[in-house]
Design an enzyme around this catalytic site. Sequence first.
Site, PDB file in Angstrom:
ATOM      1  N   TYR A 115       0.855  -1.185   0.000  1.00 20.55           N
ATOM      2  CA  TYR A 115       0.000   0.000   0.000  1.00 20.55           C
ATOM      3  C   TYR A 115       0.895   1.240   0.000  1.00 20.55           C
ATOM      4  CZ  TYR A 115      -2.713   3.722   2.251  1.00 20.55           C
ATOM      5  OH  TYR A 115      -3.278   4.929   2.575  1.00 20.55           O
ATOM      6  N   ASP A 188      -0.926  -7.001   7.594  1.00 20.32           N
ATOM      7  CA  ASP A 188      -2.000  -6.036   7.361  1.00 20.32           C
ATOM      8  C   ASP A 188      -3.202  -6.830   6.871  1.00 20.32           C
ATOM      9  OD1 ASP A 188      -3.785  -4.163   6.359  1.00 20.32           O
ATOM     10  OD2 ASP A 188      -2.216  -2.810   5.642  1.00 20.32           O
TER      11      ASP A 188
END
Length: 418
Positions: A115, A188
Amino acid sequence: MTPETSPGAHHDWSGAGFATRAIHAGQDPDAATGAVVPPIYATSTFKQDGVGGLRGGYEYSRSANPTRTALETALAAAEGGTAGFAFASGLAAEDALLRAALRPGDHVVIPDDAYGGTYRLVARVFGAWGVEHTAADLADLDAVRAAVVPGRTRAIWVETPTNPLLGISDIAALAEIAHAADALLVVDNTFATPYLQTPLALGADVVVHSTTKYVGGHSDVVGGALVVGPRVSLAGADGTPEPVALPGGRPAPDGGTSLADAVRFHQNASGAVAGPFDAWLTLRGLKTLAVRMDRHCANAAAVAAFLDEHPRVTEVLYPGLASHPGHALAAQQMRGFGGMLSFRVGSETAALDVVDRTRVFTLAESLGGVESLIEHPGRMTHASVAGSALEVPADLVRVSVGIEDAADLLADLDQALA
C-alpha cells in the site's frame, strides 16, 4: 494501560463463533442501566477517589476510555489476540507499531506492491530515522529469505491479499522465516478482515487494520488498530503460548519485555488514539462485519467472473478466480476471497475512461464500505510509489465491490467498458 474493569471484560467469549464474538465481546450490557450498546464516554478526564484511586483504571481519555476499551476488547476477540489497540487512523497504528518495534539501523522487508501509504511511511519517514527496507515478492519464499538481513531485519511486513495487485502470501511459511531471523511477522489484514482470515492463528505476531475500511464498513469514520497475539510457536511447558517479545531482546520504553507493552506505551506517549465517538462507530460496524463480508464476497465473485469474460479487459486480479496464481493458497488460509479486485484494460487512457464513466461505482479513494468504489491506483492511492520498484501498472483499475444488487453493478461496469 489496560483497565482492570472494562466493558464486557469479565465475560469470556473466546469459545464463541466469530459473529457472536464481534457482537458481544467487550460489549456486555451496561452495569448501571442495562443498555445493550456501550455508551459513548465523551469525557476527557475521570474523577479519582483520592490521589491514585482510579475507578476501573481510568484517569484520562488519551490513556484509556471505556468506549475505546470496548472496541479494543472486541477487536482482540475477533482476531484471536491477547491485546487490542485502537488508533486515529490505520497509518497511526502502523507508525506506533514501527516505533515500538524498531530502532535506527534496523531493516524491514515489505511487499513489492505494498500500500502506498505504508511505503511512504517506511521509506520516507522511517528511512530518515535510519531504518532501511527491502521490497520483495512475498509470494516467493526464496526471495523473502534473500531479502532478510541477518541481525538487522526486525520485521517482515505482509499484506495478503495485497493492495492493489491482490497477491497472496503464505502466512505460516513467512512466520517461520521471520522468527528464524528474530523478526516480527506483521500482517495487514485490512483487505481480508478477521472474518475471512486470522493471521495470528497462522503464526503472525501482530495484525494491522485500517478500521476505516471493512471493520467500520460505512465510509463514515477513520480509524486504525493493532492486535497483538501470543507467540504460538513458543508455548511454555504447560502449553500456554508466551507473549510476543520485542525483536532483538530490546525492552519496551517502560521496562516491559513484550511487544504489547511497547505498543501500549507508544499509544499513550504519542497519543494518536481513537476518540470515543469514532470508537463507537467502529464498534457498531464490527457487529455486522460477518454478514456484510458474505455479501461483499458474493458480489465480488460475480463481478470478477463478468470482467474475466469481457473483451475489453486484459486481466482480472482476484484470488477467487481459479486462474489466479494464489487461488489455492487463498482457499486454504481464507474462508472467502474478499470484496476487492483489480483489472487491466490495456492503456492508461482506457483506465481513466472507465473510472470516469461508472455511476453505481463511485470514483473515490478508500474501500470496504457498503457502497461500491472505483479508482485509478497509479494516479490516486498509489501515486506515492510512482517511479519506485513498487510502481503499479498505468492501465490498472481497482474496485471495492459493495453490497448493492449484483445486477446493477454488472450493468454499470458493462456500460462503462462499452
